[in-house]
Design an enzyme around this catalytic site. Structure first.
Site, short mmCIF file in Angstrom:
data_model
loop_
_atom_site.label_atom_id
_atom_site.label_comp_id
_atom_site.label_asym_id
_atom_site.label_seq_id
_atom_site.Cartn_x
_atom_site.Cartn_y
_atom_site.Cartn_z
N ARG A 34 4.43 50.43 -108.44
CA ARG A 34 4.19 51.55 -107.52
C ARG A 34 2.90 52.30 -107.85
O ARG A 34 2.25 52.84 -106.95
CB ARG A 34 5.37 52.50 -107.55
CG ARG A 34 6.58 51.89 -106.86
CD ARG A 34 7.78 52.77 -106.95
NE ARG A 34 8.84 52.24 -106.11
CZ ARG A 34 10.11 52.60 -106.20
NH1 ARG A 34 10.47 53.50 -107.08
NH2 ARG A 34 11.01 52.08 -105.40
N LYS A 195 26.45 42.51 -95.67
CA LYS A 195 27.34 42.98 -94.61
C LYS A 195 26.66 43.14 -93.25
O LYS A 195 25.52 43.57 -93.16
CB LYS A 195 27.92 44.33 -95.01
CG LYS A 195 28.87 44.23 -96.18
CD LYS A 195 29.45 45.58 -96.49
CE LYS A 195 30.57 45.47 -97.50
NZ LYS A 195 31.02 46.79 -97.92
N GLY A 351 14.97 46.05 -99.01
CA GLY A 351 16.08 45.83 -99.92
C GLY A 351 15.99 44.59 -100.77
O GLY A 351 14.94 44.28 -101.33
N GLY A 374 14.49 51.40 -98.26
CA GLY A 374 15.14 52.21 -97.22
C GLY A 374 14.20 52.52 -96.07
O GLY A 374 14.58 52.49 -94.90
P1 AMP Z 1 21.90 43.55 -98.72
O1 AMP Z 1 21.67 44.69 -99.67
O2 AMP Z 1 22.76 43.87 -97.55
O3 AMP Z 1 20.61 42.86 -98.36
O4 AMP Z 1 22.79 42.50 -99.51
C1 AMP Z 1 22.31 41.84 -100.63
C2 AMP Z 1 23.48 41.30 -101.40
O5 AMP Z 1 24.19 40.41 -100.59
C3 AMP Z 1 23.08 40.54 -102.63
O6 AMP Z 1 23.46 41.29 -103.74
C4 AMP Z 1 23.81 39.24 -102.53
O7 AMP Z 1 24.45 38.86 -103.73
C5 AMP Z 1 24.85 39.53 -101.47
N1 AMP Z 1 25.30 38.30 -100.77
C6 AMP Z 1 24.54 37.40 -100.15
N2 AMP Z 1 25.29 36.38 -99.68
C7 AMP Z 1 26.56 36.65 -100.02
C8 AMP Z 1 27.80 35.97 -99.81
N3 AMP Z 1 27.84 34.82 -99.18
N4 AMP Z 1 28.92 36.55 -100.28
C9 AMP Z 1 28.85 37.73 -100.93
N5 AMP Z 1 27.73 38.42 -101.15
C10 AMP Z 1 26.58 37.90 -100.69
#
Ligand code: AMP
Length: 393
Positions: A34, A195, A351, A374
């Site tokens: 940064r 999610k 992220g 974010g």
């Molecule tokens: P996000 O912060 O929403 O981008 O989510 C990132 C996280 O999603 C990472 O820590 C991954 O380990 C998790 N992730 C990715 N694919 C899967 C999966 N198939 N099942 C569970 N967690 C997942």
């Protein structure tokens, strides 16, 4: 107004930077990305006859704890800038005003942590005004906090006639505009991560803009289950199944091609030591969960990406933090890198995909890696960020 249009000769530029860097137990900076990112803006002002006053937050202090002092960042900033950075142990008031008044052209002053005052995050106008006394020109180069309407990131801009973005902010905004406003087509977005619920606004905002949408990661299983697939114990948000079907229907209406994985790497527990196997994504046995995309999916996604002229990548393809489930994300990185080499513009942002890209060494093989998690997510959601709005007007 851009930074190139401002005359900095004998002027003091008050720059909001993001020096919220990680420190080890001995208060050494462990990742200076940064600080490096703010360098161009600072050097620009110095080379054009001005002096620089830097303001930032560091961590989340409650009671002016010493561990959150920006004093710890001074030596590293001096190294990176090649200029001795002075430090003043307050960010407003007499001490700060004196230090600013004594600053000569070519010199750099770093103020103490803005968040030693709760007025900073509260967006307090009197605090913003007190900060504004320290400089002649305001520059916002803190993309990481641009989605916050804090005193130093947004409210302060009202007190300046001359204000502009720094070069980092400009790069972030230009990169996103290349994807969201003036993309060369086909435009392909990869959305991964855990999610659907945390990405729903992003999906809704980009669905009508992209030609192809690749859905990977944990969020894919909600789509598969909604269509009647068997997903075993894979991650799912049952209350989002209807929404998933709505998204697919809307995509059909707008001729957006949605690509879901067809096969997955499955595991019998959420662990690096789990037994693993391979399955069609809609045939995951009970007691097993999909933790990465399989080889067929990687190939399909690869082909889609090779036809792209613009790529947006947000979120990993699997649980990349665990070695047995990282291959899908690495394959996506390879595919994005190859498309970029062949002339596509690729933006990685928002992220965990940034962490993945850095971890697997793709950082220099994509066109742009966003510095703001974010903030980038909110831009992908189509929101106007307060720190950008106050300067753009
Ligand atoms: P996000 O912060 O929403 O981008 O989510 C990132 C996280 O999603 C990472 O820590 C991954 O380990 C998790 N992730 C990715 N694919 C899967 C999966 N198939 N099942 C569970 N967690 C997942």
């Amino acid at each position: 107004m851009t930074i190139d249009q401002i005359n900095f000769e004998n002027k003091k530029a008050l720059i909001r930077v993001d020096f919220n860097v990680p420190l080890d137990e001995d208060h050494n900076v462990t990742d200076a990305t940064r600080i490096e990112a703010a360098k161009d803006t600072i050097i620009h002002v110095l080379e054009h006859g001005g002096s620089v006053i830097l303001m930032s937050h560091l961590g989340r202090p409650k009671n002016k704890e010493e561990e959150f002092s920006l004093r710890h960042v001074c030596a590293k900033a001096s190294d990176i800038l090649g200029v001795q950075v002075k430090f003043v142990e307050d960010c407003i008031g007499q001490a700060a005003e004196n230090a600013s008044a004594n600053l000569e052209p070519g010199e750099v002053l770093l103020l103490e942590n803005l968040r030693y005052y709760s007025e900073e995050t509260a967006g307090d106008a009197a605090f913003a005004k007190a900060l504004s006394q320290l400089g002649d020109i305001y520059i916002n180069d803190a993309f990481g906090t641009a989605h916050r309407a804090h005193a130093s990131t947004a409210i302060i801009a009202d007190y300046f006639e001359e204000k502009c973005f720094g070069t980092l902010m400009n790069r972030e905004i230009e990169s996103l505009d290349k994807v969201m406003k003036t993309p060369e087509r086909p435009l392909v977005a990869i959305l991964g991560g855990a999610k659907v619920s945390s990405k729903i606004t992003v999906i809704e905002n980009i669905l009508t803009k992209v030609d192809d949408l690749i859905i990977a990661g944990g969020m894919a299983y909600t789509f598969i289950k909604a269509q009647g697939g068997k997903i075993g114990d894979s991650l799912v948000e049952d209350d989002k199944q209807e929404l998933a079907l709505d998204i697919l229907a809307k995509a059909k209406e707008t001729n957006t091609n949605v690509h879901l994985p067809v096969d997955v790497v499955i595991a019998n527990s959420f662990s690096e030591l789990a037994s693993t196997d391979h399955a069609a994504i809609d045939q995951v046995p009970d007691g097993w969960m999909g933790l990465d995309i399989g080889e067929k999916s990687r190939e399909i996604f690869h082909n889609v990406l090779q036809s792209a002229k613009t790529i947006l990548w947000n979120g990993p393809a699997g649980v990349f933090e665990m070695e047995p489930f990282a291959k899908g994300t690495i394959a996506l990185g390879d595919s994005v890198a190859m498309a970029t080499k062949n002339g596509a513009f690729s933006l990685v942002g928002g992220g965990d995909s940034v962490a993945a890209v850095k971890q697997f060494g793709f950082e220099n093989q994509v066109s742009y890696v966003s510095t703001g998690g974010g903030a980038m997510l909110e831009m992908l959601e189509g929101k106007t960020l307060p720190g950008i709005a106050v300067i753009k007007g």
